[in-house]
Motif scaffolding. Sequence first.
Motif, PDB file in Angstrom:
ATOM      1  N   GLY A 157      60.861  50.309  77.388  1.00 51.66           N
ATOM      2  CA  GLY A 157      61.464  51.505  77.962  1.00 51.66           C
ATOM      3  C   GLY A 157      60.616  52.155  79.031  1.00 51.66           C
ATOM      4  O   GLY A 157      61.116  52.949  79.850  1.00 51.66           O
ATOM      5  N   PHE A 158      59.333  51.815  79.062  1.00 54.81           N
ATOM      6  CA  PHE A 158      58.424  52.377  80.059  1.00 54.81           C
ATOM      7  C   PHE A 158      57.914  51.301  81.016  1.00 54.81           C
ATOM      8  O   PHE A 158      56.902  51.481  81.697  1.00 54.81           O
ATOM      9  CB  PHE A 158      57.251  53.073  79.370  1.00 54.81           C
ATOM     10  CG  PHE A 158      57.696  54.237  78.528  1.00 54.81           C
ATOM     11  CD1 PHE A 158      57.916  55.481  79.094  1.00 54.81           C
ATOM     12  CD2 PHE A 158      57.937  54.068  77.169  1.00 54.81           C
ATOM     13  CE1 PHE A 158      58.350  56.556  78.324  1.00 54.81           C
ATOM     14  CE2 PHE A 158      58.364  55.136  76.385  1.00 54.81           C
ATOM     15  CZ  PHE A 158      58.577  56.386  76.965  1.00 54.81           C
ATOM     16  N   GLY A 159      58.632  50.159  81.048  1.00 55.39           N
ATOM     17  CA  GLY A 159      58.277  49.109  81.994  1.00 55.39           C
ATOM     18  C   GLY A 159      57.077  48.291  81.600  1.00 55.39           C
ATOM     19  O   GLY A 159      56.507  47.582  82.434  1.00 55.39           O
ATOM     20  N   GLU A 160      56.691  48.343  80.316  1.00 54.79           N
ATOM     21  CA  GLU A 160      55.546  47.568  79.856  1.00 54.79           C
ATOM     22  C   GLU A 160      56.044  46.333  79.093  1.00 54.79           C
ATOM     23  O   GLU A 160      57.013  46.410  78.345  1.00 54.79           O
ATOM     24  CB  GLU A 160      54.657  48.412  78.943  1.00 54.79           C
ATOM     25  CG  GLU A 160      54.060  49.630  79.624  1.00 54.79           C
ATOM     26  CD  GLU A 160      53.134  50.401  78.708  1.00 54.79           C
ATOM     27  OE1 GLU A 160      52.658  49.823  77.709  1.00 54.79           O
ATOM     28  OE2 GLU A 160      52.900  51.587  78.977  1.00 54.79           O
ATOM     29  N   PRO A 161      55.368  45.203  79.274  1.00 55.48           N
ATOM     30  CA  PRO A 161      55.821  43.974  78.592  1.00 55.48           C
ATOM     31  C   PRO A 161      55.586  44.045  77.096  1.00 55.48           C
ATOM     32  O   PRO A 161      54.572  44.578  76.637  1.00 55.48           O
ATOM     33  CB  PRO A 161      54.955  42.879  79.237  1.00 55.48           C
ATOM     34  CG  PRO A 161      53.729  43.593  79.717  1.00 55.48           C
ATOM     35  CD  PRO A 161      54.190  44.968  80.122  1.00 55.48           C
ATOM     36  N   ASP A 162      56.520  43.477  76.341  1.00 51.52           N
ATOM     37  CA  ASP A 162      56.369  43.380  74.887  1.00 51.52           C
ATOM     38  C   ASP A 162      55.759  42.022  74.574  1.00 51.52           C
ATOM     39  O   ASP A 162      56.412  41.122  74.055  1.00 51.52           O
ATOM     40  CB  ASP A 162      57.723  43.559  74.204  1.00 51.52           C
ATOM     41  CG  ASP A 162      57.618  43.501  72.684  1.00 51.52           C
ATOM     42  OD1 ASP A 162      56.513  43.753  72.166  1.00 51.52           O
ATOM     43  OD2 ASP A 162      58.630  43.202  72.026  1.00 51.52           O
ATOM     44  N   ASP A 163      54.485  41.865  74.923  1.00 48.71           N
ATOM     45  CA  ASP A 163      53.758  40.614  74.766  1.00 48.71           C
ATOM     46  C   ASP A 163      52.778  40.776  73.613  1.00 48.71           C
ATOM     47  O   ASP A 163      51.711  41.376  73.755  1.00 48.71           O
ATOM     48  CB  ASP A 163      53.012  40.295  76.069  1.00 48.71           C
ATOM     49  CG  ASP A 163      52.278  38.957  76.018  1.00 48.71           C
ATOM     50  OD1 ASP A 163      51.993  38.468  74.910  1.00 48.71           O
ATOM     51  OD2 ASP A 163      51.985  38.417  77.099  1.00 48.71           O
ATOM     52  N   ARG A 164      53.119  40.236  72.443  1.00 50.97           N
ATOM     53  CA  ARG A 164      52.321  40.471  71.255  1.00 50.97           C
ATOM     54  C   ARG A 164      50.942  39.808  71.341  1.00 50.97           C
ATOM     55  O   ARG A 164      49.974  40.325  70.771  1.00 50.97           O
ATOM     56  CB  ARG A 164      53.085  40.000  70.012  1.00 50.97           C
ATOM     57  CG  ARG A 164      54.396  40.754  69.791  1.00 50.97           C
ATOM     58  CD  ARG A 164      55.081  40.322  68.515  1.00 50.97           C
ATOM     59  NE  ARG A 164      54.383  40.764  67.337  1.00 50.97           N
ATOM     60  CZ  ARG A 164      54.474  41.985  66.812  1.00 50.97           C
ATOM     61  NH1 ARG A 164      55.198  42.917  67.412  1.00 50.97           N
ATOM     62  NH2 ARG A 164      53.807  42.295  65.718  1.00 50.97           N
ATOM     63  N   VAL A 165      50.842  38.685  72.033  1.00 54.26           N
ATOM     64  CA  VAL A 165      49.538  38.045  72.195  1.00 54.26           C
ATOM     65  C   VAL A 165      48.621  38.944  73.020  1.00 54.26           C
ATOM     66  O   VAL A 165      47.468  39.215  72.641  1.00 54.26           O
ATOM     67  CB  VAL A 165      49.682  36.663  72.858  1.00 54.26           C
ATOM     68  CG1 VAL A 165      48.304  36.087  73.178  1.00 54.26           C
ATOM     69  CG2 VAL A 165      50.451  35.712  71.942  1.00 54.26           C
ATOM     70  N   ALA A 166      49.127  39.433  74.147  1.00 57.72           N
ATOM     71  CA  ALA A 166      48.335  40.338  74.988  1.00 57.72           C
ATOM     72  C   ALA A 166      48.005  41.616  74.244  1.00 57.72           C
ATOM     73  O   ALA A 166      46.891  42.149  74.353  1.00 57.72           O
ATOM     74  CB  ALA A 166      49.085  40.643  76.280  1.00 57.72           C
ATOM     75  N   HIS A 167      48.961  42.121  73.457  1.00 55.32           N
ATOM     76  CA  HIS A 167      48.714  43.353  72.708  1.00 55.32           C
ATOM     77  C   HIS A 167      47.617  43.158  71.664  1.00 55.32           C
ATOM     78  O   HIS A 167      46.820  44.067  71.417  1.00 55.32           O
ATOM     79  CB  HIS A 167      50.012  43.826  72.049  1.00 55.32           C
ATOM     80  CG  HIS A 167      51.035  44.288  73.028  1.00 55.32           C
ATOM     81  ND1 HIS A 167      52.347  44.517  72.678  1.00 55.32           N
ATOM     82  CD2 HIS A 167      50.946  44.579  74.351  1.00 55.32           C
ATOM     83  CE1 HIS A 167      53.026  44.918  73.744  1.00 55.32           C
ATOM     84  NE2 HIS A 167      52.196  44.962  74.763  1.00 55.32           N
ATOM     85  N   GLY A 168      47.575  41.984  71.042  1.00 50.70           N
ATOM     86  CA  GLY A 168      46.500  41.703  70.102  1.00 50.70           C
ATOM     87  C   GLY A 168      45.146  41.688  70.788  1.00 50.70           C
ATOM     88  O   GLY A 168      44.153  42.209  70.257  1.00 50.70           O
ATOM     89  N   GLU A 169      45.086  41.092  71.981  1.00 49.12           N
ATOM     90  CA  GLU A 169      43.843  41.086  72.751  1.00 49.12           C
ATOM     91  C   GLU A 169      43.429  42.511  73.118  1.00 49.12           C
ATOM     92  O   GLU A 169      42.244  42.877  73.025  1.00 49.12           O
ATOM     93  CB  GLU A 169      44.019  40.258  74.026  1.00 49.12           C
ATOM     94  CG  GLU A 169      44.288  38.787  73.785  1.00 49.12           C
ATOM     95  CD  GLU A 169      44.690  38.062  75.057  1.00 49.12           C
ATOM     96  OE1 GLU A 169      44.698  36.821  75.047  1.00 49.12           O
ATOM     97  OE2 GLU A 169      45.007  38.739  76.071  1.00 49.12           O
ATOM     98  N   MET A 170      44.405  43.311  73.528  1.00 50.42           N
ATOM     99  CA  MET A 170      44.124  44.699  73.906  1.00 50.42           C
ATOM    100  C   MET A 170      43.640  45.511  72.711  1.00 50.42           C
ATOM    101  O   MET A 170      42.747  46.354  72.831  1.00 50.42           O
ATOM    102  CB  MET A 170      45.370  45.329  74.523  1.00 50.42           C
ATOM    103  CG  MET A 170      45.782  44.701  75.846  1.00 50.42           C
ATOM    104  SD  MET A 170      47.436  45.228  76.392  1.00 50.42           S
ATOM    105  CE  MET A 170      47.070  46.895  76.947  1.00 50.42           C
ATOM    106  N   LEU A 171      44.215  45.241  71.546  1.00 54.65           N
ATOM    107  CA  LEU A 171      43.795  45.944  70.337  1.00 54.65           C
ATOM    108  C   LEU A 171      42.338  45.640  70.015  1.00 54.65           C
ATOM    109  O   LEU A 171      41.546  46.551  69.722  1.00 54.65           O
ATOM    110  CB  LEU A 171      44.702  45.557  69.174  1.00 54.65           C
ATOM    111  CG  LEU A 171      44.324  46.084  67.786  1.00 54.65           C
ATOM    112  CD1 LEU A 171      44.206  47.607  67.782  1.00 54.65           C
ATOM    113  CD2 LEU A 171      45.343  45.627  66.748  1.00 54.65           C
TER     114      LEU A 171
END
Length: 239
Positions: free
Chosen positions: A75-89
């Motif tokens: 909804g805010f133009g951000e990708p729902d990429d769970r692999v990238a989100h895990g790296e970011m976490l």
Amino acid sequence: LWTEPRHFEVADPYVTLAACAVATSRVLIGPAVTPLPRRRPWQVARQVATLDHLSGGRVILGVGIGGDWFGDYSGFGEPDDRVAHGEMLDEALDIITGLWTGEPFSYEGKHYTIRDVTFLPRPVQQPRVPIWVAGTWPNKKPLRRAARWDGVLPLPRDDFNELSPDEVREIAAYIAEHRTSAEPFDIAIAGRTTADLEKERGHLTPIAEAGATWWYEHFGIEDSVEAVSQRIAQGPPRI
């Protein structure tokens, strides 16, 4: 995944937790969970340190990657990429704990870069605020991540179910297998209870015996303020 638009009145969690901090004196407080990939880790570091001072050292930081059930990413133009989100976490946790030292801190990661930053004041709790990591059971990667920190918030894949004692026992064993620290570790299990103390004692005792150290009462986003207040007034179940 919701199949139709849903709109709820939602308060900012950290503003709300600040109000909780100054209105209470003993209860531990914290988010369960802050999806760190949706936030700047240095902002979270500052918010949690401030909250730790407001509460006199009563904060636990619950973290995870969150999800896109309500369009919180897309909804805010951000990708729902769970692999990238895990790296970011993982990077965000390194950054937050590095900033909490109060010493000059630099970081070079895939997603974040920090150059010679010093954050003061440090949190009240030392060496740092406890960190609990959430994950959907039976996914194992969040458990391996949690084993590096201070606790785990394992959530059932189906929000309407509750983890069984056997599942809790399996989670505890898996954490122990991957834990490298001798420090205490918390396993917080979510569910719903009633004011029937005898019934809940029989319900919760096997979960505690399986390795759970905390129970946290689950309220749905559709629960009314009145219903939540009434359940709080009834007090926690005790075993």
